[in-house]
Write an enzyme that holds these catalytic residues in place. Structure first.
Site, short mmCIF file in Angstrom:
data_model
loop_
_atom_site.label_atom_id
_atom_site.label_comp_id
_atom_site.label_asym_id
_atom_site.label_seq_id
_atom_site.Cartn_x
_atom_site.Cartn_y
_atom_site.Cartn_z
CD GLU A 59 33.19 -12.62 40.04
OE1 GLU A 59 32.90 -11.44 39.78
OE2 GLU A 59 33.75 -13.39 39.24
CG HIS A 95 25.04 -12.57 61.12
ND1 HIS A 95 25.41 -11.69 60.14
CD2 HIS A 95 23.71 -12.76 60.98
CE1 HIS A 95 24.35 -11.36 59.41
NE2 HIS A 95 23.31 -12.00 59.91
CD GLU A 97 30.55 -13.20 61.08
OE1 GLU A 97 30.92 -13.08 59.91
OE2 GLU A 97 29.37 -13.50 61.38
CB CYS A 125 27.07 -8.42 57.49
SG CYS A 125 26.68 -8.49 59.26
CB CYS A 128 29.43 -9.22 61.86
SG CYS A 128 27.97 -10.21 62.25
#
Length: 221
Positions: A59, A95, A97, A125, A128
């Site tokens: 988490e 990033h 992606e 994010c 992205c």
């Protein structure tokens, strides 16, 4: 306890083991130190220690400051071609992606249909996600399914909107089930040469964490 243990390692925050008990640690470290900082790293299989730390669906993802993206591209052109590999990033640069769209997708046959599946350590994010949405809207031959280990900053309203926009553009966003982690382990993680293939060992909270994120994603979408 296992989750707490995973948060402690200092070197592991960069995806590197604190000691060489994982075997491949030292060998890989030498190679990676030769790289300039913030470079996109590409390859076919990632070291097991990176997978065990970065893909863990905890988490609270302290220290997990990279994105690892494993991809399968099925191109349905004159003949069907399947390619696969992985990208990892440093968050100070492009990033993973973005790197996929900038470096992997352009190599695929233009005008063909592409079914793309990503297995990513965490969801994209906002920037992205916007790029994904824009790319899908412009490229009607692209089908994208994203399987994520964790949701990134999912409590932020801006992030929730970005994820909903991705869905509206045709992106299928899913939380990785234990079977998906096993698939990545078998297909994208390095096994030691000469050793028998080690079977995937799920961590103790893998199912609970999957259900937690699946509920959160359902609420958002």
């Amino acid at each position: 306890k296992m989750a707490e243990k995973q948060e402690e390692p200092s070197n592991a925050q960069n995806g590197e083991p604190d000691n060489a008990e994982e075997g491949e640690g030292k060998k890989k470290k030498v190679k990676r130190e030769d790289l300039p900082p913030f470079e996109i790293v590409t390859g076919e299989r990632l070291p097991a220690i990176f997978f065990k730390f970065q893909f863990r669906n905890v988490e609270y993802s302290s220290g997990r400051n990279k994105t690892f993206l494993c991809y399968v591209v099925e191109t349905q052109g004159k003949e069907s071609v399947t390619s696969r590999g992985y990208l990892e990033d440093e968050h100070a640069a492009a990033h993973a992606e973005m790197a996929f769209f900038n470096t992997i997708l352009p190599k695929c046959e233009s005008g063909a249909r592409h079914n793309v599946t990503w297995y990513v350590s965490s969801s994209p994010c906002v920037t992205c996600a916007e790029r994904i949405t824009d790319t899908l809207r412009r490229n009607k031959g692209l089908r994208l399914t994203i399987m994520v280990g964790r949701l990134f900053m999912w409590e932020e309203p801006e992030m929730q909107t970005a994820l909903r926009n991705m869905k509206a553009a045709g992106c299928k966003l899913r939380i990785m089930k234990p079977q998906d982690f096993e698939y990545v382990w078998q297909n994208f993680v390095e096994q030691e040469e000469g050793e028998e293939v080690k079977s995937f060992v799920p961590w103790e909270d893998i199912q609970e964490n999957f259900q937690y994120y699946e509920e959160k994603l359902a609420e958002i979408l």
